[in-house]
Design a protein around this motif. Structure first.
Motif, short mmCIF file in Angstrom:
data_model
loop_
_atom_site.label_atom_id
_atom_site.label_comp_id
_atom_site.label_asym_id
_atom_site.label_seq_id
_atom_site.Cartn_x
_atom_site.Cartn_y
_atom_site.Cartn_z
N GLN A 172 -22.99 18.05 -14.35
CA GLN A 172 -22.48 16.70 -14.11
C GLN A 172 -22.21 16.43 -12.63
N TYR A 216 -23.45 13.69 -20.23
CA TYR A 216 -23.48 14.18 -18.85
C TYR A 216 -24.79 13.78 -18.16
N ALA A 275 -22.64 22.41 -18.32
CA ALA A 275 -22.24 21.01 -18.25
C ALA A 275 -21.30 20.77 -17.07
N THR A 277 -16.09 20.24 -20.57
CA THR A 277 -16.68 21.23 -19.67
C THR A 277 -15.61 22.23 -19.25
#
Length: 475
Positions: free
Chosen positions: A103, A202, A99, A82
């Protein structure tokens, strides 16, 4: 005999376990019912009567789509790593940035400088299952909530005529009238996801949204001068400034952004003492923009509204002169209260001649609403406002005016520390009177638990609805 004894023991234990969980479930249901009833009773203590509100800026058409479904459709795979970007210009950057926030279950809004990429993303979403499109933008969403609650609203925004006529509530008047209509709407792609949603490695810790836009009109604050002109004759009780995050990462000509923000400052200072001013923060990544807001907008505000991420942003800028890129998506109440104290203290030290002292601060999170007001200030009804904000959080995200306990849960603890800094006190929450208020130095603190929606219909616009519903009872 031994076998019979073992069976009897097993049955007794099983019954005890069942009774424990039944008792626990019954207790939880009772707590939810008490909290709901208590919030409704507190909300009913105040009402909206003949209030006039002006709200700017920006307007758009929000296109809602499931984030992971969209990535699947266009063939984007979860990235191996990420990364944070202030803006994005290709699909790989979109994937990494999404992402990054996904997350953490954190909301984000970013500018796409490649307009072809953005148009392709919007086009890919238009025939997807459950895609929907509604009027959007911070100012229009707040304006609709104010009108829905009974206020008269002057809105500084621009739209296609069809968007405005189908999307604005009765009681909302566009500054400039027909001149506020344009040929095309700016579009915001609202990519939502539920809690625990998986995308490759994720997983989202909570339901939230990731918004992409490629605005031009909103970043230029096209309705600024029109709103300023019409505000002179409105005798507004409240002026709300919002949507300035649209200026984040936009490619302005040299000095253009600062000139626009100076115009916002002049708008705010053009109002009389009877008109209170509120600034609604939003997600941004440009430190120079936030620094300009600390010079030209925030010092002229009586009130600020924000979520937990934006609270971390402004605290970081005040204390360290930099922006934190992501923060706890569900912070402990004591931590948020300490951050609010830092903001109040830091902004008091930054007061400007001709500005105003910050007398109200509202932080809205998934678990709770926290409103702090200066004692003796013009703000009233902090308890009812906190209750209404908490109920609006459920009503908006669940898309239901009825508070359905089967779709609710409580995250806020039944007791909390007022501070983590040594002088904090343990405060217990009474489920039947769930709004907790106390005085501290020159300020009144009010906290309300949120009945969190467990079957989320929409997260985008939640903060705008929540903030407006709290404000409308305090003016």
């Amino acid at each position: 005999m031994a076998d019979a004894h073992s069976v009897a023991t097993f049955i007794s234990v099983a019954i005890a376990v069942v009774m424990y969980f039944y008792s626990r479930q019954s207790t939880n249901e009772l707590s939810l019912q008490l909290v709901r009833n208590g919030l409704l009773e507190e909300e009913a203590k105040a009402s909206v009567e003949d209030k006039r509100v002006a709200v700017g800026f920006g307007g758009c058409r929000d296109v809602f789509v499931d984030a992971v479904d969209l990535f699947d459709k266009i063939g984007s795979k979860p990235p191996s790593s990420t990364r944070h970007y202030s803006n994005v210009g290709n699909q790989a950057e979109v994937d990494q940035l999404f992402a990054y926030f996904f997350q953490h279950g954190a909301a984000a809004e970013r500018y796409v400088w490649d307009r072809k990429l953005f148009r392709n993303l919007v086009s890919s979403s238009e025939d997807m299952k459950d895609v929907r499109s509604v009027i959007g933008g911070n100012a229009p969403v707040m304006a609709n909530r104010f009108a829905r609650e009974g206020a008269s609203v002057l809105l500084g925004s621009t739209f296609k005529r069809s968007t405005a006529e189908s999307g604005l509530w009765k009681g909302v008047v566009l500054a400039g009238g027909d001149a506020a209509y344009r040929d095309e709407d700016d579009v915001h792609l609202v990519m939502e996801y539920p809690a625990k949603k998986q995308w490759g490695p994720y997983q989202a810790s909570r339901a939230n949204r990731f918004i992409l836009h490629s605005d031009v009109a909103n970043a230029k604050l096209e309705s600024l001068q029109t709103l300023k002109k019409e505000l002179k004759t409105l005798s507004a009780n409240l002026l709300v400034v919002s949507g300035l995050q649209m200026m984040d990462s936009f490619p302005y000509a040299a000095g253009e952004r600062k000139k626009l923000l100076e115009g916002v400052e002049k708008l705010m200072t053009s109002t009389g003492e009877s008109t209170r001013r509120h600034f609604e923060l939003a997600s941004m990544s440009d430190e120079s923009l936030f620094s300009d807001l600390l010079d030209h907008v925030i010092p002229y505000s009586d009130s600020l509204g924000m979520n937990e991420q934006e609270l971390a942003l402004i605290q970081s800028m005040i204390l360290h002169n930099n922006l934190t890129t992501v923060s706890d998506s569900n912070p402990r109440l004591a931590s948020a209260l300490d951050q609010m104290r830092d903001v109040l203290t830091g902004l008091r030290e930054r007061e400007k001649a001709g500005g105003r002292r910050l007398t109200r601060l509202h932080v809205h999170t998934l678990a709770y609403q926290a409103i702090v007001t200066l004692r003796g200030s013009a703000w009233k009804n902090s308890g009812p406002a906190a209750a209404k904000a908490a109920l609006t959080a459920f009503r908006h995200t669940c898309a239901s005016d009825d508070i359905d306990l089967e779709r609710s849960r409580l995250i806020m603890d039944t007791s909390f520390m007022s501070s983590l800094r040594g002088d904090g006190k343990r405060i217990s929450v009474d489920a039947s009177q769930p709004v907790t208020c106390w005085s501290e130095d020159d300020y009144e603190f009010c906290v309300a638990p949120v009945l969190v929606c467990t079957r989320v219909f929409q997260t985008a616009g939640g903060g705008d609805n929540i903030s407006a519903s709290g404000l409308v009872l305090q003016i």
